[in-house]
Design an enzyme around this catalytic site. Structure first.
Site, PDB file in Angstrom:
ATOM      1  N   HIS A 118      -2.815 -12.218   2.119  1.00 37.90           N
ATOM      2  CA  HIS A 118      -2.441 -12.257   3.677  1.00 37.90           C
ATOM      3  C   HIS A 118      -3.285 -13.381   4.383  1.00 37.90           C
ATOM      4  O   HIS A 118      -4.083 -13.105   5.442  1.00 37.90           O
ATOM      5  CB  HIS A 118      -2.694 -10.982   4.190  1.00 37.90           C
ATOM      6  CG  HIS A 118      -3.864 -10.067   3.838  1.00 37.90           C
ATOM      7  ND1 HIS A 118      -5.053 -10.647   3.873  1.00 37.90           N
ATOM      8  CD2 HIS A 118      -3.762  -8.784   3.537  1.00 37.90           C
ATOM      9  CE1 HIS A 118      -5.995  -9.569   3.569  1.00 37.90           C
ATOM     10  NE2 HIS A 118      -5.170  -8.396   3.138  1.00 37.90           N
ATOM     11  N   GLY A 142      -2.506  -1.923  10.146  1.00 36.75           N
ATOM     12  CA  GLY A 142      -1.502  -1.815   9.141  1.00 36.75           C
ATOM     13  C   GLY A 142      -0.008  -1.615   9.855  1.00 36.75           C
ATOM     14  O   GLY A 142       0.261  -1.061  10.870  1.00 36.75           O
ATOM     15  N   ASP A 146       2.333  -6.787   2.508  1.00 33.68           N
ATOM     16  CA  ASP A 146       1.226  -5.945   2.900  1.00 33.68           C
ATOM     17  C   ASP A 146       1.478  -4.641   3.365  1.00 33.68           C
ATOM     18  O   ASP A 146       0.809  -4.286   4.560  1.00 33.68           O
ATOM     19  CB  ASP A 146       0.042  -6.860   3.763  1.00 33.68           C
ATOM     20  CG  ASP A 146      -1.219  -6.107   3.881  1.00 33.68           C
ATOM     21  OD1 ASP A 146      -1.630  -5.063   3.247  1.00 33.68           O
ATOM     22  OD2 ASP A 146      -1.972  -6.590   4.712  1.00 33.68           O
ATOM     23  N   ASN A 179      -6.323   1.091  -2.599  1.00 36.32           N
ATOM     24  CA  ASN A 179      -7.133   1.948  -1.708  1.00 36.32           C
ATOM     25  C   ASN A 179      -6.460   3.070  -1.312  1.00 36.32           C
ATOM     26  O   ASN A 179      -6.145   3.589  -0.194  1.00 36.32           O
ATOM     27  CB  ASN A 179      -7.482   0.990  -0.530  1.00 36.32           C
ATOM     28  CG  ASN A 179      -6.177   0.512   0.221  1.00 36.32           C
ATOM     29  OD1 ASN A 179      -4.978   0.624  -0.266  1.00 36.32           O
ATOM     30  ND2 ASN A 179      -6.325   0.341   1.563  1.00 36.32           N
ATOM     31  N   ASP A 219      -8.683  -4.284  -1.795  1.00 39.96           N
ATOM     32  CA  ASP A 219      -7.938  -4.768  -0.520  1.00 39.96           C
ATOM     33  C   ASP A 219      -8.327  -3.474   0.302  1.00 39.96           C
ATOM     34  O   ASP A 219      -8.237  -2.476   0.033  1.00 39.96           O
ATOM     35  CB  ASP A 219      -6.795  -5.128  -0.785  1.00 39.96           C
ATOM     36  CG  ASP A 219      -6.063  -5.473   0.391  1.00 39.96           C
ATOM     37  OD1 ASP A 219      -6.442  -6.628   0.907  1.00 39.96           O
ATOM     38  OD2 ASP A 219      -4.935  -4.742   1.062  1.00 39.96           O
ATOM     39  N   ARG A 252       0.622   5.289  -0.700  1.00 38.28           N
ATOM     40  CA  ARG A 252      -0.745   6.023  -0.217  1.00 38.28           C
ATOM     41  C   ARG A 252      -0.698   7.281  -1.336  1.00 38.28           C
ATOM     42  O   ARG A 252      -1.602   8.334  -1.091  1.00 38.28           O
ATOM     43  CB  ARG A 252      -0.605   6.584   1.082  1.00 38.28           C
ATOM     44  CG  ARG A 252      -0.212   5.671   2.339  1.00 38.28           C
ATOM     45  CD  ARG A 252      -1.502   4.729   2.263  1.00 38.28           C
ATOM     46  NE  ARG A 252      -1.430   3.803   3.467  1.00 38.28           N
ATOM     47  CZ  ARG A 252      -2.165   2.748   3.765  1.00 38.28           C
ATOM     48  NH1 ARG A 252      -2.962   2.475   2.795  1.00 38.28           N
ATOM     49  NH2 ARG A 252      -2.118   2.079   4.990  1.00 38.28           N
ATOM     50  N   HIS A 280      -9.759  -9.288  -0.006  1.00 35.33           N
ATOM     51  CA  HIS A 280      -9.418  -9.162   1.357  1.00 35.33           C
ATOM     52  C   HIS A 280     -10.392 -10.209   2.115  1.00 35.33           C
ATOM     53  O   HIS A 280     -11.526  -9.390   2.231  1.00 35.33           O
ATOM     54  CB  HIS A 280      -9.453  -7.915   1.546  1.00 35.33           C
ATOM     55  CG  HIS A 280      -9.229  -7.560   3.157  1.00 35.33           C
ATOM     56  ND1 HIS A 280      -7.915  -6.746   3.688  1.00 35.33           N
ATOM     57  CD2 HIS A 280      -9.787  -7.881   4.258  1.00 35.33           C
ATOM     58  CE1 HIS A 280      -8.057  -6.929   4.872  1.00 35.33           C
ATOM     59  NE2 HIS A 280      -9.285  -7.334   5.348  1.00 35.33           N
ATOM     60  N   HIS A 323       1.024  -1.139  -0.009  1.00 36.97           N
ATOM     61  CA  HIS A 323       0.020  -0.050   0.037  1.00 36.97           C
ATOM     62  C   HIS A 323       0.898   1.141   0.057  1.00 36.97           C
ATOM     63  O   HIS A 323       1.407   1.626   1.086  1.00 36.97           O
ATOM     64  CB  HIS A 323      -0.983   0.031   1.297  1.00 36.97           C
ATOM     65  CG  HIS A 323      -1.782  -1.072   1.254  1.00 36.97           C
ATOM     66  ND1 HIS A 323      -3.067  -1.199   0.733  1.00 36.97           N
ATOM     67  CD2 HIS A 323      -1.678  -2.389   1.840  1.00 36.97           C
ATOM     68  CE1 HIS A 323      -3.861  -2.096   0.945  1.00 36.97           C
ATOM     69  NE2 HIS A 323      -2.950  -3.268   1.703  1.00 36.97           N
TER      70      HIS A 323
END
Ligand code: DOR
Ligand code: ZN
Length: 431
Positions: free
Chosen positions: A238, A330, A311, A101, A158, A71, A185, A69
């Site tokens: 995951h 996270g 992840d 996301n 996700d 951002r 997810h 991820h």
């Protein structure tokens, strides 16, 4: 960490090359010129070459992480594509897939093009994963075909599950026309409720609301059934529980096109690690019991879990400084991944080095349909040099992410990436 661009001849001398395509080692030198592999064999040094002594080092494909991820757009204060790329290099990665996301989510062809354009100038290959539903709202499908044309390599909402079974079925059906994986997810939000950690003895002891393992496995079961029905490519991200491993193993035995990943943190920690209420261990899905962890290790050993993915999920210090109930889910894991995986699997669980290298190089590339035959003359360099004999403590100084929410700080590791070559980018990772 020193990152340089160089067209000069670089000679990796005396290393042990592991080729995950052939599953074989060979003791050869590698000569790189203009970012491409010129020679694999015995090379005589000349004084125009930059020479690195790789005696006792393993050289293999640069790692590939299919679940990070970053951002951008929206929360570049947590991680931008550029800082995410630095974190990836620090972990030995040359290629990553970024989850959609962001804010706004990557749910249009234009947003995919935005990532594709930006990553061109970065030292790591970043492939966007497109959202399955608009705004990741779980209802209306995105334009998957046009997003794929722009460069989306897979589809996922996700961070959030695709709760609606019919939407998941449609996503899988559409994905078969494009031959790309759908990554769901798997967490039933009604079963998860307010759960912030695994439901069990530890959650009772700590007085924190629990998230039961079946919140994952019931949805994994649904997804596996739908994948079988639609003959689509389902990738389960995951995996955290013994029950899910068992379901995936059974479905794979029927020949379904299912793949799965496991994270370094689910392989390394169990829920007793949460006793100090370290919010950096608050993650979705949660870190579960030692029995679950051991089932994940077995899953890697027998190939039920195909690949390792971090992840990597950056969050600000301010957010993570909140209480366990309020902090976001996270943790970041790119920089620490090889050390954590080598330590928990090879050193402590008797998994072979080759198996974890496969799970970080060729397996993730196969899942995403990337080129896998990298150790060939003429190919662009995409290599990592590893010191597997190295014992080290993972410190804050090893972090290159813009965020610092890493539960591995202070952990003693064995095995360390030392150098990365990605085209003309040469990276000397911090000691
Ligand atoms: O812990 C998590 N954090 N799990 C996810 O699925 C999403 C991620 C995030 O984006 O922060
Ligand atoms: Zn997720």
């Amino acid at each position: 960490m020193k990152v340089t661009q160089s067209n000069k001849s670089l000679l990796l001398k005396g290393g042990k090359i592991y080729d995950p395509v052939k599953g074989q080692y060979r003791n050869e030198d590698i000569l790189i010129e203009n970012g491409k592999i010129k020679t694999i064999g015995k090379v005589t040094e000349t004084n125009t070459m930059d020479v690195r002594d790789c005696t006792d080092k393993i050289i293999t494909h640069g790692f590939c992480d299919i679940h990070v991820h970053f951002r951008e757009p929206g929360r570049e204060d947590k991680e931008s594509l550029a800082t995410g790329a630095q974190a990836a290099l620090a972990g030995g990665f040359t290629r990553v897939c970024a989850m959609p996301n962001t804010n706004p989510p990557l749910d249009t062809p234009e947003s995919i093009r935005f990532i594709m354009e930006k990553q061109k100038d970065l030292p790591v290959h970043i492939h966007p994963i497109g959202a399955v539903t608009k705004q990741q709202g779980g209802k209306e499908m995105t334009e998957m075909a046009s997003m794929k044309e722009e460069g989306a390599v897979a589809f996922s909402d996700d961070g959030l599950p695709i709760a609606d079974g019919q939407v998941m079925r449609l996503a899988l059906e559409y994905s078969t026309m494009m031959n790309v994986p759908v990554i769901n997810h798997a967490e039933d939000l009604s079963l998860r409720g307010d759960g912030v950690m695994n439901e069990g003895k530890m959650s009772t002891r700590l007085g924190l609301p629990g998230n039961p393992d079946i919140s994952e496995s019931v949805m994994v079961h649904r997804d596996l059934e739908l994948a079988k029905l639609t003959e689509a490519i389902l990738h389960v991200p995951h995996v955290s529980s013994a029950k899910s491993v068992q379901l995936i193993r059974a479905m794979k035995a029927t020949g379904a096109k299912v793949t799965a990943e496991v994270t370094p943190h689910h392989l390394y920690f169990n829920d007793t690690a949460l006793e100090n209420y370290d919010t950096n261990l608050k993650v979705a899905p949660p870190i579960r019991t030692e029995e679950d962890r051991l089932a994940l290790v077995e899953g890697v050993k027998d190939g039920t879990l195909d690949c390792i993915a971090t992840d990597h999920a950056p969050h600000t210090i301010e957010e993570k400084e909140g209480t366990f109930d309020t902090a976001p889910f996270g943790l970041i894991g790119l920089e620490s991944s090889f050390g954590a995986v080598y330590t928990s699997l090879v050193k402590n669980a008797g998994v072979s080095l080759e198996q974890i290298l496969d799970a970080m190089t060729i397996k993730p590339r196969q899942i995403m349909g990337f080129d896998t035959d990298l150790l060939m003359e003429g190919k662009e360099a995409e290599l990592v040099v590893l010191d597997i004999k190295r014992e080290w403590v993972f410190e804050k100084t090893h972090i290159y992410s813009r965020s610092a929410n890493c539960p591995f700080v202070g952990e003693a590791f064995a095995g360390k990436p030392e150098m990365v070559l990605n085209g003309t980018t040469i990276v000397e990772i911090s000691k």
